[in-house]
Design a protein around this motif. Structure first.
Motif, short mmCIF file in Angstrom:
data_model
loop_
_atom_site.label_atom_id
_atom_site.label_comp_id
_atom_site.label_asym_id
_atom_site.label_seq_id
_atom_site.Cartn_x
_atom_site.Cartn_y
_atom_site.Cartn_z
N LYS A 21 0.86 -1.19 0.00
CA LYS A 21 0.00 0.00 0.00
C LYS A 21 0.89 1.23 0.00
O LYS A 21 1.99 1.22 0.56
N PHE A 22 0.40 2.32 -0.60
CA PHE A 22 1.18 3.55 -0.68
C PHE A 22 0.26 4.71 -1.06
O PHE A 22 -0.92 4.50 -1.34
N ALA A 23 0.82 5.90 -1.04
CA ALA A 23 0.11 7.09 -1.50
C ALA A 23 0.86 7.63 -2.72
O ALA A 23 2.01 7.26 -2.96
N ILE A 24 0.19 8.47 -3.50
CA ILE A 24 0.82 9.09 -4.66
C ILE A 24 0.57 10.58 -4.64
O ILE A 24 -0.45 11.05 -4.14
N ARG A 31 -4.40 -0.53 -3.86
CA ARG A 31 -3.06 -0.26 -3.35
C ARG A 31 -2.86 1.19 -2.92
O ARG A 31 -2.09 1.46 -2.00
N VAL A 32 -3.50 2.12 -3.60
CA VAL A 32 -3.32 3.55 -3.32
C VAL A 32 -4.30 3.98 -2.24
O VAL A 32 -5.51 3.92 -2.42
N LEU A 33 -3.73 4.43 -1.10
CA LEU A 33 -4.57 4.85 0.02
C LEU A 33 -4.96 6.32 -0.06
O LEU A 33 -6.04 6.70 0.40
N ARG A 34 -4.09 7.15 -0.61
CA ARG A 34 -4.35 8.58 -0.75
C ARG A 34 -3.69 9.09 -2.01
O ARG A 34 -2.70 8.54 -2.46
N ALA A 35 -4.21 10.19 -2.55
CA ALA A 35 -3.61 10.83 -3.72
C ALA A 35 -3.72 12.33 -3.55
O ALA A 35 -4.68 12.84 -2.97
N ALA A 36 -2.72 13.04 -4.03
CA ALA A 36 -2.72 14.51 -3.98
C ALA A 36 -2.15 15.04 -5.29
O ALA A 36 -1.23 14.46 -5.85
N VAL A 37 -2.74 16.13 -5.77
CA VAL A 37 -2.29 16.77 -7.00
C VAL A 37 -2.00 18.23 -6.68
O VAL A 37 -2.83 18.92 -6.08
#
Length: 182
Positions: free
Chosen positions: A123-126, A144-150
């Protein structure tokens, strides 16, 4: 609070407290030689760099355009205090990563999955910025993606009366036109 710090604090909320962490702290070097991973089934490599807390929560950083794994990123001290292991990688055709003509956003998600598997991250964030923002799309890796930020992302291509080059620095205009043709 700087935008990097606010973003990292938001992503950090996925972390769980770990009382054993203080016993196994290792701060990674501020600068390191890019490492490589071979993409299975393709004759290409991706280069990447890892910074921050060696036992921290993994966050992938998608660089802007033009850019590479060596581009701007938060200082190690910020990453360490936030319990973050930051993986900056050079997208295909940038830095020392091999080009991949005709690639799509879906290909970027597959590249991140290969790199995450290589590094042992379930698991990871991007996080993405500028031209890397759209690649921070977690839709293709929802398990797999727990959080995302742009950060500072492009406007939608179909936006009415959009002038892509308006207020963009010359090098980015040139890079966008060059990448669009390839």
């Amino acid at each position: 609070m700087p935008v990097w710090s606010r973003t990292l604090v938001g992503l950090r909320r996925t972390l769980q407290s770990d009382p054993e962490r203080l016993r196994r702290i290792q701060v990674l070097p501020e600068f390191q030689t890019p490492q490589e991973v071979k993409i299975p089934g393709a004759d290409r490599i991706l280069t990447y760099e890892i910074s921050g807390d060696s036992h921290g929560f993994p966050i992938f950083l998608h660089h802007g355009m033009p850019g590479s794994s060596s581009g701007p990123r938060p200082r190690n001290a910020v990453l360490y205090r936030s319990s973050i292991k930051l993986v900056s990688y050079s997208r295909p055709g940038y830095g020392r990563s091999t080009r991949s003509p005709g690639r799509t956003v879906a290909d970027a998600a597959r590249d991140v999955a290969v790199l995450a598997d290589h590094l042992g991250f379930e698991k990871f964030a991007i996080m993405g910025r500028s031209g890397g923002g759209p690649l921070a799309c977690a839709a293709l890796l929802p398990d797999r993606v727990l959080r995302a930020a742009v950060l500072a992302s492009f406007a939608p291509a179909e936006a009415v009366d959009l002038d892509w080059d308006d207020e963009m620095v010359g090098s980015n205009c040139w890079a966008r036109r060059t990448r669009t043709r390839s």
